[in-house]
Scaffold this active site. Structure first.
Site, PDB file in Angstrom:
ATOM      1  N   HIS A  98       0.830  -1.213   0.000  1.00 21.31           N
ATOM      2  CA  HIS A  98       0.000   0.000   0.000  1.00 21.31           C
ATOM      3  C   HIS A  98       0.866   1.266   0.000  1.00 21.31           C
ATOM      4  CE1 HIS A  98       1.108   0.769   4.144  1.00 21.31           C
ATOM      5  NE2 HIS A  98       0.980  -0.532   4.345  1.00 21.31           N
ATOM      6  N   GLU A 203      -1.995  -7.438   7.216  1.00 23.69           N
ATOM      7  CA  GLU A 203      -0.657  -7.244   7.779  1.00 23.69           C
ATOM      8  C   GLU A 203      -0.463  -8.144   8.998  1.00 23.69           C
ATOM      9  OE1 GLU A 203       2.235  -6.898   7.465  1.00 23.69           O
ATOM     10  OE2 GLU A 203       2.891  -4.807   7.596  1.00 23.69           O
TER      11      GLU A 203
END
Ligand SMILES: *[C@@H]1O[C@H](CO)[C@@H](O)[C@H](O)[C@H]1NC(C)=O
Ligand SMILES: *[C@@H]1O[C@H](CO)[C@@H](O)[C@H](O)[C@H]1NC(C)=O
Ligand SMILES: *[C@@H]1O[C@H](CO)[C@@H](O)[C@H](O)[C@H]1NC(C)=O
Ligand SMILES: *[C@@H]1O[C@H](CO)[C@@H](O)[C@H](O)[C@H]1NC(C)=O
Ligand SMILES: *[C@@H]1O[C@H](CO)[C@@H](O)[C@H](O)[C@H]1NC(C)=O
Length: 355
Positions: A98, A203
């Protein structure tokens, strides 16, 4: 109505799946990122054709010169699959990190030791919010650079567009995937960009509030057209703010995510995955790739060989761990974190889980 025959078939398939496992390896020789001489900290995929090495392939044949490197590479991967027995499969994963999120900006602002031992455990600081962090202005720009890069490769290199797309359920990855792939002019016949939102691509689940995801309803309302895997629970059942996932535990679930991509939804040869620094690190470990740390917004392509082996692996469930943190802003963050004497380290959460 559920047909009994189908149920039995489904059970049979599940039993088969458990009696075998997939062994992943990285096929080197195609991308600069695989070479030990490439320095991840200075490498720029946008000025190096995604790192695709200029070379000939056994599958080039006549007329190789009229086709671009990416066209010949796609042909080569097709040939690798065609010449392999059915239990061996090749896919190219485009693993994208990201763009910069508010949690990244805050880590820079406070310094890593202080961020890890105190600030990351809060939802924000009154000015910035980093619980399930959104992209900063810089982060949005980074995603748009990748958008433009894909478009230029589609136009000039006639790169094959991804056949399927996957995205982690956190806001920063949802937004990055959207900015990267929405509105691209894709070659005729390419599937539309509709990423599958997948829990196990999130994550590493630390105590940081940026790793807690919001509800399934929130994700659906943000991107109503995107499929969300049916197993994703309404609320985040994994983040506790008390115990963090270890690398070993993360690798186990990253492998599960890859198994699902290779066995099920990851149709086609080119698969896009929008995820995170730590999670891409874990996926790279599972496929035996050398460590290659990505800057915010960076993408790494990897050619993966997946061999289904007819033997089950022992199931392992590595334990998670607790780590101590300060209950008030640290007094220093230069080398390591030092809590103020009145705020000794504890392992209880600083904020209650929010959704
Ligand atoms: C996985 O494949 C690699 C290369 O083909 C081989 O060296 C390794 O032993 C295999 N590992 C397992 C667990 O099957
Ligand atoms: C491959 O060759 C082209 C010119 O033909 C060059 O622009 C490009 O930088 C080269 N890529 C790599 C990765 O060496
Ligand atoms: C909050 O953190 C941001 C960095 O993300 C920083 O720019 C801002 O100044 C901080 N606000 C306060 C009140 O310290
Ligand atoms: C998705 O990306 C498009 C194109 O950049 C943008 O207009 C839109 O606002 C984005 N949607 C969300 C929910 O962020
Ligand atoms: C993905 O695959 C699973 C089974 O492997 C299936 O249940 C699910 O519907 C698929 N999702 C999509 C969006 O194709």
């Amino acid at each position: 109505m559920k047909l009994p025959g189908l149920t039995l078939l489904a059970l049979g398939l599940a039993a088969c799946a458990q009696a075998s496992h997939i062994n992943y390896t990285t096929v080197t020789g195609y991308f600069l990122q695989d070479e030990s001489t490439t320095d991840p900290s200075t490498f720029d995929f946008t000025t190096t054709n995604f790192g695709l090495i200029n070379r000939t392939y056994p599958s080039d044949g006549d007329g190789g010169y009229t086709r671009t490197q990416w066209e010949r590479f796609y042909n080569q991967v097709t040939e690798l699959n065609r010449q392999s027995p059915s239990h061996i499969n090749y896919k190219v994963l485009f693993l994208g990190r990201h763009g910069e999120g508010w949690h990244n900006a805050a880590e820079d602002y406070y310094g890593t030791p202080s961020w890890n031992c105190y600030w990351s455990l809060l939802n924000g600081n009154g000015t910035a919010t980093w619980h399930d962090a959104d992209l900063t202005k810089t982060g949005k720009k980074q995603a748009l650079i990748v958008h433009n890069f894909w478009q230029s490769l589609l136009n000039k290199q006639r790169i094959h567009a991804p056949d399927s797309y996957f995205v982690s359920p956190l806001t920063r990855t949802l937004r990055t995937a959207n900015l990267t792939f929405s509105g691209l002019t894709l070659p005729r016949g390419s599937p539309p960009f509709k990423p599958l939102v997948k829990e196990y691509l999130r994550e590493g689940i630390s105590l940081h509030t940026c790793d807690q995801r919001r509800t399934r309803t929130y994700i659906h309302n943000l991107f109503p057209d995107w499929p969300v895997e049916h197993t994703l629970p309404e609320t985040d059942e994994l983040w506790t703010g008390v115990r963090g996932e270890t690398s070993a535990a993360q690798d186990v679930r990253s492998k599960t995510a890859l198994d699902e991509i290779f066995r099920g939804n990851g149709t086609g040869l080119f698969v896009s995955v929008t995820s995170h620094s730590g999670e891409i690190g874990s996926l790279l470990r599972v496929i035996g790739h050398r460590s290659f740390r990505l800057n915010t917004g960076a993408v790494i392509p990897v050619l993966v060989r997946a061999e289904t082996v007819a033997a089950s692996l022992p199931t392992s469930t590595p334990a998670w761990t607790v780590s101590a943190h300060c209950t008030a802003p640290p007094v220093t963050s230069v080398q390591s974190c030092v809590c103020p004497s009145t705020a000794v380290p504890v392992t209880t959460p600083l904020v209650t889980a929010s959704l």
